[in-house]
Design an enzyme around this catalytic site. Structure first.
Site, PDB file in Angstrom:
ATOM      1  N   CYS A  35       0.827  -1.219   0.000  1.00  0.00           N
ATOM      2  CA  CYS A  35       0.000   0.000   0.000  1.00  0.00           C
ATOM      3  C   CYS A  35       0.852   1.257   0.000  1.00  0.00           C
ATOM      4  O   CYS A  35       0.320   2.363   0.002  1.00  0.00           O
ATOM      5  CB  CYS A  35      -0.924   0.013   1.212  1.00  0.00           C
ATOM      6  SG  CYS A  35      -2.194  -1.250   1.129  1.00  0.00           S
ATOM      7  N   CYS A 105      -1.033   9.836   6.854  1.00  0.00           N
ATOM      8  CA  CYS A 105       0.187   9.495   7.597  1.00  0.00           C
ATOM      9  C   CYS A 105      -0.050   9.659   9.098  1.00  0.00           C
ATOM     10  O   CYS A 105       0.450   8.869   9.906  1.00  0.00           O
ATOM     11  CB  CYS A 105       1.356  10.385   7.169  1.00  0.00           C
ATOM     12  SG  CYS A 105       1.783  10.171   5.440  1.00  0.00           S
TER      13      CYS A 105
END
Ligand code: FES
Length: 293
Positions: A35, A105
Site C-alpha cells: 500500500c 500518515c
C-alpha cells in the site's frame, strides 16, 4: 511540491528515534509495503509505567517519516492511558499541520500507537488487525476505519476520506460506498441532541456573572476545544473583560485569535452578556502561539 511546515521538514531531514527498542514492552505494526506505507513502532516502559523509550521504522514518504518521528517524541514520558488519548489531529497539529493529501500518515501513526499499546496490554496482536468489512479493496480499508476518520475529523467528502485513509484513491470502485458511509454519519450528527443552554437571569450580580461565565466555559466552550486536543482556563473577570488562558494544543494554535473571538467571545455573549469581551492572559500561556519553525 507539498507545502510542508518547518517542523515537518526538520523531522524528515533529522528523524528522531529511528530503529527498534531492545526488548520492547509494546510493538505495533501497521500498513503494508504493497500500500506504499508501513510503520513499526516499539516502546519500553520505566518502573512507573511511563514510556521511557520509543522508536520507529517507517517505509513511506516525507510525511510518514516525520509523523512517525514526532509521534515517538510525543509519547515519551507519558503513561499508556495518556498516550492512548493522542489522536491523528494531535499528531498533525504537533507538526504544524500536514497537507490534506497527507493526513493518512497521521492516521497511520495513531493506529501504530494503538496496536503497540494493545500488544502490551494483551500480549498479542502486534499487527494492526482490520475491524469491520473491507470497503476499499485497493488499500484494504474497512467500513469501521472509514467511519472513524470521518467522525474524528468531521470529514464530508470522498476526497477527504481518501486523504485521511487512502480509501477511494485507487480504482475508485468503492467511492459509492464511502459516500453512503459519510451520509449515514452526517445523519447521525443531525440527530445528536443540542446541549441545553445555561439560563440567563435578568440582572446578574458579579458572583452570578462569574458563575455563568464559568458554566458557559465548562459546558459550551471546553468540549469543542477538547475535541481538538486543547483546553481553556478562566483566569479573571474584570468588569466586562474576561481573561482566559489557552492550554494544550490551543496554546500552540495559530488560530487562537480566531478561536478567541469566534468561539469564546461569541459563546460568552450569547449565554452571559452582550457586553463581554475576551482577552488572553499571555503571561500564563504555556507555549508561544506560533508553533512553526
Ligand atoms: S476499491 Fe477503493 S479505490 Fe479501488
Amino acid at each position: 511540491m507539498w507545502d510542508y511546515s518547518d517542523k515537518l521538514k526538520d523531522h524528515f531531514f533529522n528523524p528522531r528515534n529511528v530503529g527498534e527498542v531492545e526488548n520492547p514492552d509494546g510493538v505495533g505494526e501497521v500498513g503494508s509495503l504493497a500500500c506504499g506505507d508501513a510503520l513499526k513502532l516499539t516502546f519500553k516502559l520505566d518502573g512507573k509505567g511511563r514510556i521511557e523509550d520509543a522508536k520507529f521504522k517507517t517505509f513511506g514518504c516525507a510525511s510518514a517519516i516525520a509523523t512517525s518521528s514526532v509521534l515517538t517524541e510525543m509519547i515519551k514520558g507519558k503513561t499508556l492511558d495518556e498516550a492512548a488519548k493522542i489522536t491523528n489531529k494531535d499528531i498533525a497539529n504537533y507538526l504544524g499541520g500536514l497537507p490534506e493529501q497527507k493526513m493518512h500518515c497521521s492516521v497511520m501513526g495513531r493506529e501504530a500507537l494503538e496496536a503497540a499499546i494493545e500488544n502490551y496490554r494483551t500480549g498479542g496482536r502486534k499487527k494492526h488487525e482490520l475491524e469491520g468489512n473491507i470497503v476499499c479493496t485497493c488499500f484494504g480499508v474497512t467500513d469501521k476505519e472509514i467511519e472513524r476518520v470521518v467522525r474524528e475529523n468531521n470529514l464530508t467528502t470522498v476526497e477527504e476520506v481518501t486523504n485521511y485513509c487512502k480509501a477511494g484513491g485507487g480504482c475508485g470502485g468503492c467511492k459509492g460506498q464511502i459516500e453512503k458511509l459519510i451520509e449515514k454519519i452526517q445523519g447521525d450528527r443531525v440527530k445528536q441532541p443540542i446541549p441545553p443552554s445555561p439560563r440567563k437571569p435578568a440582572k446578574l450580580t458579579n458572583i452570578q456573572k462569574i458563575q455563568l461565565i464559568q458554566q458557559t466555559i465548562n459546558e459550551q466552550i471546553r468540549p469543542a476545544l477538547r475535541a481538538d486536543g486543547g483546553n481553556i482556563e478562566l483566569i479573571d473577570v474584570d468588569g466586562n473583560k474576561v481573561i482566559v488562558a489557552f492550554r494544550g494544543m490551543c496554546a500552540q494554535c495559530q488560530l487562537a485569535e480566531f478561536t478567541m473571538k469566534d468561539v469564546v467571545e461569541a459563546k460568552l455573549r450569547e449565554f452571559v452578556s452582550q457586553d463581554l469581551y475576551v482577552e488572553e492572559d499571555k503571561d500564563s500561556a504555556q507555549q508561544p502561539h506560533n508553533h512553526r519553525g
